[in-house]
Design a protein around this motif. Structure first.
Motif, PDB file in Angstrom:
ATOM      1  N   MET A  11       0.833  -1.195   0.000  1.00 43.27           N
ATOM      2  CA  MET A  11       0.000   0.000   0.000  1.00 43.27           C
ATOM      3  C   MET A  11       0.870   1.249   0.000  1.00 43.27           C
ATOM      4  SD  MET A  11      -3.377  -0.749   2.291  1.00 43.27           S
ATOM      5  CE  MET A  11      -4.187   0.629   1.508  1.00 43.27           C
ATOM      6  N   THR A  12       0.310   2.326  -0.525  1.00 41.88           N
ATOM      7  CA  THR A  12       0.969   3.614  -0.545  1.00 41.88           C
ATOM      8  C   THR A  12      -0.114   4.679  -0.564  1.00 41.88           C
ATOM      9  OG1 THR A  12       2.610   4.973  -1.678  1.00 41.88           O
ATOM     10  CG2 THR A  12       1.115   3.709  -3.059  1.00 41.88           C
ATOM     11  N   SER A  13       0.268   5.916  -0.761  1.00 44.27           N
ATOM     12  CA  SER A  13      -0.705   6.996  -0.881  1.00 44.27           C
ATOM     13  C   SER A  13      -0.215   7.989  -1.925  1.00 44.27           C
ATOM     14  CB  SER A  13      -0.925   7.702   0.464  1.00 44.27           C
ATOM     15  OG  SER A  13       0.289   8.283   0.920  1.00 44.27           O
ATOM     16  N   VAL A  14      -1.160   8.564  -2.656  1.00 46.09           N
ATOM     17  CA  VAL A  14      -0.843   9.563  -3.678  1.00 46.09           C
ATOM     18  C   VAL A  14      -1.782  10.748  -3.487  1.00 46.09           C
ATOM     19  CG1 VAL A  14       0.018   7.866  -5.336  1.00 46.09           C
ATOM     20  CG2 VAL A  14      -2.406   8.492  -5.343  1.00 46.09           C
ATOM     21  N   PHE A  15      -1.387  11.873  -4.034  1.00 50.48           N
ATOM     22  CA  PHE A  15      -2.222  13.061  -3.974  1.00 50.48           C
ATOM     23  C   PHE A  15      -3.075  13.137  -5.235  1.00 50.48           C
ATOM     24  CE2 PHE A  15       1.200  14.219  -1.060  1.00 50.48           C
ATOM     25  CZ  PHE A  15       0.460  14.699   0.014  1.00 50.48           C
ATOM     26  N   GLY A  16      -4.389  13.319  -5.035  1.00 48.39           N
ATOM     27  CA  GLY A  16      -5.304  13.436  -6.146  1.00 48.39           C
ATOM     28  C   GLY A  16      -5.297  14.816  -6.755  1.00 48.39           C
ATOM     29  N   PRO A  17      -6.061  15.020  -7.827  1.00 48.66           N
ATOM     30  CA  PRO A  17      -6.099  16.329  -8.488  1.00 48.66           C
ATOM     31  C   PRO A  17      -6.634  17.446  -7.607  1.00 48.66           C
ATOM     32  CG  PRO A  17      -7.795  14.865  -9.353  1.00 48.66           C
ATOM     33  CD  PRO A  17      -6.919  14.029  -8.493  1.00 48.66           C
ATOM     34  N   ASP A  18      -7.430  17.078  -6.589  1.00 52.02           N
ATOM     35  CA  ASP A  18      -7.975  18.085  -5.675  1.00 52.02           C
ATOM     36  C   ASP A  18      -7.068  18.313  -4.465  1.00 52.02           C
ATOM     37  OD1 ASP A  18      -8.331  15.623  -4.592  1.00 52.02           O
ATOM     38  OD2 ASP A  18     -10.437  15.915  -4.024  1.00 52.02           O
ATOM     39  N   GLY A  19      -5.898  17.673  -4.452  1.00 48.52           N
ATOM     40  CA  GLY A  19      -4.961  17.859  -3.356  1.00 48.52           C
ATOM     41  C   GLY A  19      -5.164  16.932  -2.185  1.00 48.52           C
ATOM     42  N   ARG A  20      -6.167  16.058  -2.256  1.00 48.58           N
ATOM     43  CA  ARG A  20      -6.413  15.133  -1.153  1.00 48.58           C
ATOM     44  C   ARG A  20      -5.464  13.944  -1.235  1.00 48.58           C
ATOM     45  NH1 ARG A  20     -12.563  13.563  -1.232  1.00 48.58           N
ATOM     46  NH2 ARG A  20     -11.859  12.403   0.598  1.00 48.58           N
ATOM     47  N   ASN A  21      -5.063  13.456  -0.071  1.00 43.36           N
ATOM     48  CA  ASN A  21      -4.185  12.289   0.009  1.00 43.36           C
ATOM     49  C   ASN A  21      -5.045  11.028  -0.047  1.00 43.36           C
ATOM     50  OD1 ASN A  21      -1.875  10.833   0.213  1.00 43.36           O
ATOM     51  ND2 ASN A  21      -1.583  11.154   2.404  1.00 43.36           N
ATOM     52  N   ILE A  22      -4.798  10.170  -1.042  1.00 37.96           N
ATOM     53  CA  ILE A  22      -5.626   8.992  -1.270  1.00 37.96           C
ATOM     54  C   ILE A  22      -4.815   7.744  -0.950  1.00 37.96           C
ATOM     55  CG2 ILE A  22      -7.013   7.729  -2.954  1.00 37.96           C
ATOM     56  CD1 ILE A  22      -7.201  10.325  -4.572  1.00 37.96           C
ATOM     57  N   ALA A  23      -5.331   6.917  -0.051  1.00 34.46           N
ATOM     58  CA  ALA A  23      -4.692   5.636   0.252  1.00 34.46           C
ATOM     59  C   ALA A  23      -4.932   4.672  -0.908  1.00 34.46           C
ATOM     60  CB  ALA A  23      -5.250   5.054   1.541  1.00 34.46           C
ATOM     61  N   CYS A  24      -3.877   4.024  -1.388  1.00 36.80           N
ATOM     62  CA  CYS A  24      -3.967   3.161  -2.563  1.00 36.80           C
ATOM     63  C   CYS A  24      -3.278   1.827  -2.293  1.00 36.80           C
ATOM     64  CB  CYS A  24      -3.310   3.810  -3.782  1.00 36.80           C
ATOM     65  SG  CYS A  24      -4.025   5.383  -4.264  1.00 36.80           S
ATOM     66  N   THR A  25      -3.722   0.823  -3.038  1.00 36.89           N
ATOM     67  CA  THR A  25      -3.066  -0.481  -3.057  1.00 36.89           C
ATOM     68  C   THR A  25      -2.336  -0.633  -4.384  1.00 36.89           C
ATOM     69  OG1 THR A  25      -4.798  -1.441  -1.664  1.00 36.89           O
ATOM     70  CG2 THR A  25      -3.383  -2.966  -2.862  1.00 36.89           C
ATOM     71  N   VAL A  26      -1.086  -1.054  -4.320  1.00 38.68           N
ATOM     72  CA  VAL A  26      -0.268  -1.238  -5.521  1.00 38.68           C
ATOM     73  C   VAL A  26      -0.370  -2.697  -5.954  1.00 38.68           C
ATOM     74  CG1 VAL A  26       2.022  -0.976  -6.529  1.00 38.68           C
ATOM     75  CG2 VAL A  26       1.294   0.543  -4.679  1.00 38.68           C
ATOM     76  N   LEU A  27      -0.750  -2.908  -7.226  1.00 40.88           N
ATOM     77  CA  LEU A  27      -0.918  -4.249  -7.773  1.00 40.88           C
ATOM     78  C   LEU A  27      -0.041  -4.411  -9.007  1.00 40.88           C
ATOM     79  CD1 LEU A  27      -4.813  -4.458  -7.599  1.00 40.88           C
ATOM     80  CD2 LEU A  27      -3.213  -5.466  -5.987  1.00 40.88           C
TER      81      LEU A  27
END
Length: 210
Positions: A11-27
């Protein structure tokens, strides 16, 4: 229904276009190989079978070796069938063809992730069902903190109803997480980032469906 087989990296996190930090799963998704093609004439329905993950030949049965050899590929560790996959590709799927993630998904798609949840073994009601326990250590309750409490009636019905939430084996089940957004595709590394959590441990196989 289109889809692809992947492996959970972490898992990691990236910043979306609105500036929010989104928790993501890397596959790590593919490339997957078409190992079988089914059609209405011979099988009664349209589907393709995809294979992913290299498997040692000495650990592969003779029948499986012949199955993969017919597709002109090496033995695969995980095979999954997708119904009506060929409709999306308009008949452009052939045996042995590699299917890459960018051919199936685009950023912004909503996908379903199917995996096997982590096995927890035999667990009590507090961990398995979220019970609060019987109570504190007052009024003589010195050994009942994580117990289920009363589970049935007395003389009537003189039994415990089926389906009662009690202790038992937890985890290790097939779990489907729906409507996960594809946040980012990295075709050069065969990686896809999806929002939220995906069932399973690291390096476990996951099926993504569109």
């Amino acid at each position: 229904m289109s889809g692809i087989i992947g492996k959970k990296i972490g898992m990691t996190s990236v910043f979306g276009p609105d500036g929010r930090n989104i928790a993501c799963t890397v596959l790590e998704t593919g490339p997957c190989v078409v190992t079988q093609i089914k059609n209405v004439d011979t099988d009664g329905y349209n589907a393709i079978q995809l294979g992913f993950g290299e498997k040692k030949e000495k650990r592969t049965s003779g029948a499986a070796k012949g199955h993969f050899a017919k597709a002109g590929t090496t033995p695969k560790h995980k095979t999954v069938e997708f119904r009506d996959f060929r409709v999306d590709f308009e008949g452009g799927v052939t045996l042995g063809r590699e299917i890459k993630v960018e051919e199936v998904f685009v950023e912004g798609d909503f996908v379903d992730a199917i995996g096997t949840s982590k096995g927890k073994g035999f667990q009590g009601v507090v961990k398995r069902h979220g019970f609060g326990g019987v109570g504190g250590q007052t009024h003589g309750q010195h050994n009942r903190q994580r117990h289920p409490g009363s589970i049935g009636a007395c003389s009537f019905p003189s039994r415990v109803f089926k389906g009662m939430r009690m202790a038992g084996r937890t985890g290790g089940d097939r779990v489907k997480m729906v409507n996960l957004r594809v946040i980012k595709l990295m075709p050069e590394h065969n990686l896809v980032l999806v929002s939220g959590s995906v069932p399973g441990a690291k390096n476990s196989y996951v099926v993504l469906e569109k």
